[in-house]
Scaffold this active site. Sequence first.
Site, mmCIF file in Angstrom:
data_model
loop_
_atom_site.group_PDB
_atom_site.id
_atom_site.type_symbol
_atom_site.label_atom_id
_atom_site.label_comp_id
_atom_site.label_asym_id
_atom_site.label_seq_id
_atom_site.Cartn_x
_atom_site.Cartn_y
_atom_site.Cartn_z
ATOM 1 N N ASN A 58 -12.714 16.020 -15.139
ATOM 2 C CA ASN A 58 -12.463 14.607 -15.448
ATOM 3 C C ASN A 58 -13.241 13.687 -14.502
ATOM 4 O O ASN A 58 -12.898 12.517 -14.355
ATOM 5 C CB ASN A 58 -10.968 14.298 -15.330
ATOM 6 C CG ASN A 58 -10.144 15.101 -16.318
ATOM 7 O OD1 ASN A 58 -10.564 15.291 -17.453
ATOM 8 N ND2 ASN A 58 -8.989 15.573 -15.897
ATOM 9 N N HIS A 144 1.251 12.596 -22.940
ATOM 10 C CA HIS A 144 1.037 13.628 -21.917
ATOM 11 C C HIS A 144 2.366 14.212 -21.412
ATOM 12 O O HIS A 144 3.403 13.538 -21.403
ATOM 13 C CB HIS A 144 0.293 12.979 -20.739
ATOM 14 C CG HIS A 144 -0.138 13.938 -19.688
ATOM 15 N ND1 HIS A 144 0.514 14.080 -18.486
ATOM 16 C CD2 HIS A 144 -1.159 14.832 -19.673
ATOM 17 C CE1 HIS A 144 -0.101 14.999 -17.761
ATOM 18 N NE2 HIS A 144 -1.113 15.472 -18.455
ATOM 19 N N LYS A 250 -9.294 11.128 -11.642
ATOM 20 C CA LYS A 250 -10.220 11.387 -12.748
ATOM 21 C C LYS A 250 -11.520 10.611 -12.496
ATOM 22 O O LYS A 250 -12.319 11.061 -11.695
ATOM 23 C CB LYS A 250 -9.514 11.052 -14.053
ATOM 24 C CG LYS A 250 -8.273 11.972 -14.217
ATOM 25 C CD LYS A 250 -7.474 11.673 -15.420
ATOM 26 C CE LYS A 250 -6.357 12.650 -15.726
ATOM 27 N NZ LYS A 250 -5.589 13.266 -14.686
HETATM 28 N N1 PMP Z 1 -1.397 11.124 -17.660
HETATM 29 C C1 PMP Z 1 -2.366 11.705 -18.365
HETATM 30 C C2 PMP Z 1 -2.689 11.157 -19.718
HETATM 31 C C3 PMP Z 1 -3.065 12.792 -17.850
HETATM 32 O O1 PMP Z 1 -4.024 13.388 -18.563
HETATM 33 C C4 PMP Z 1 -2.740 13.263 -16.557
HETATM 34 C C5 PMP Z 1 -3.477 14.428 -15.900
HETATM 35 N N2 PMP Z 1 -4.074 15.324 -16.696
HETATM 36 C C6 PMP Z 1 -1.704 12.640 -15.878
HETATM 37 C C7 PMP Z 1 -1.065 11.568 -16.442
HETATM 38 C C8 PMP Z 1 -1.288 13.133 -14.532
HETATM 39 O O2 PMP Z 1 -2.101 12.628 -13.532
HETATM 40 P P1 PMP Z 1 -2.295 13.434 -12.179
HETATM 41 O O3 PMP Z 1 -3.293 14.495 -12.437
HETATM 42 O O4 PMP Z 1 -2.752 12.395 -11.201
HETATM 43 O O5 PMP Z 1 -0.952 13.993 -11.826
#
Ligand code: PMP
Length: 413
Positions: A58, A144, A250
């Site tokens: 990402n 998510h 990301k």
């Molecule tokens: N929301 C979405 C849409 C995600 O894709 C992700 C991680 N893949 C997260 C939240 C979680 O973020 P983090 O990796 O910082 O925990």
Amino acid sequence: MKHRMSRRNVTDIPFPSLSKYLDRLTRDGLQRRLVAIEAVDGRHIRVSGRDLVDFSSNDYLGLSGHPALRHGALAAMDTWGTGARASRLMSGGLGIHLQLESAVKSLKDSQDALIFGSGYLAAIGIIPALCGRGDCVFMDRLSHASIVDGVLLSKARFFRFHHNDMEHLETLLGRYRGHYRNALIITESLFSMDGDMAPLEDLIYLKYKHDAMLMVDEAHATGIFGRHGEGLVTRKLAADVDIMIGTFGKAFAGYGAFAAITSVLKEFLVNRCRSLIFSTALPPPVVGANLAALELSSRESWHRERLKDSFARFGQLLRQYTGIDINCNSQIIPVIIGGNKEALTIEKNLFEMGFMVKAVRPPTVPPNTARLRISLSSAHTSEDLERLAKGIARSLKDTMGPRPSCLSKDPAA
Ligand code: PMP
């Protein structure tokens, strides 16, 4: 009842059902394995001694490893040390955390901001802080896992509306909203596995009409969309969205997350949000790198422009080589395969051709929609894109025949 230490060997699986479960996953093409990346160099990674062009991370703006971010991390470590030493409410609240919140406020043009250990921690903390028994949540059914987990933890009654289907959301709101105290609507702005976008203006309209709050997860849009990289909740819409979540892990190539919110909501969360209160604050080097990434991304918009050119170009290339029209309106490009094993075969073929592209399978995506999730970065060259499009076309043909019928024109359909 007395508890005795088990005499089992540590390599024994304590419950026979665990190995059965793992066997079943393998049989269904659903097993997951940790990959050891041996080296990272810009858009290249080395896995099992092979150099690959990475289309799975990402790191959309190609900032991971950028000298400005390294310098930001080192400078913060020199000043503040390696760790925050405690949660922010104990003695872990450092000046540099407030500096990062100020930078987020400028990016999002929000009244206030609150940073979190990660996007996952933000969602599982904020949702239960806002909703509980007697409240209701309406979430897009492709939301998510962190949102789903936050909602489950909250114990609020929840309803899942069909993906991006505002008529369905309105029907659910009309039918159920009146039975509950508070209502929260949740969506992602750019969907992480489909690369399509939520109809934000319609969601805002429905939020006002049905007296609900609106939370938008901008994890994948932050840094990419908006004039300043603020995301799809542009400055024009920001005042109408109650909670905007963005992540630093990301496009900003760091770690952690933020919520852009009002000052009163921030104060409320500081008093109620368990993932903030009971977890150690972000380490200073990470915060320093995040600050440098925000600064760089607002100064150097060419990273965003280049990425946008790449996804438009990649859409043309996929059409040209595969003959299929795939949603390429963002840096996340799903090639829906359907079967888990076929998706894994194509992943393996692409690996052999020198690409890291991940096959994403249930439960991350709905059953029978296993897909290649192609993730573009502004660091990819036009040659990378062309080679990948050709590689996908060849592998699709080899694995699924000349006219792969399972490929959907509209991945979100
Ligand atoms: N929301 C979405 C849409 C995600 O894709 C992700 C991680 N893949 C997260 C939240 C979680 O973020 P983090 O990796 O910082 O925990």
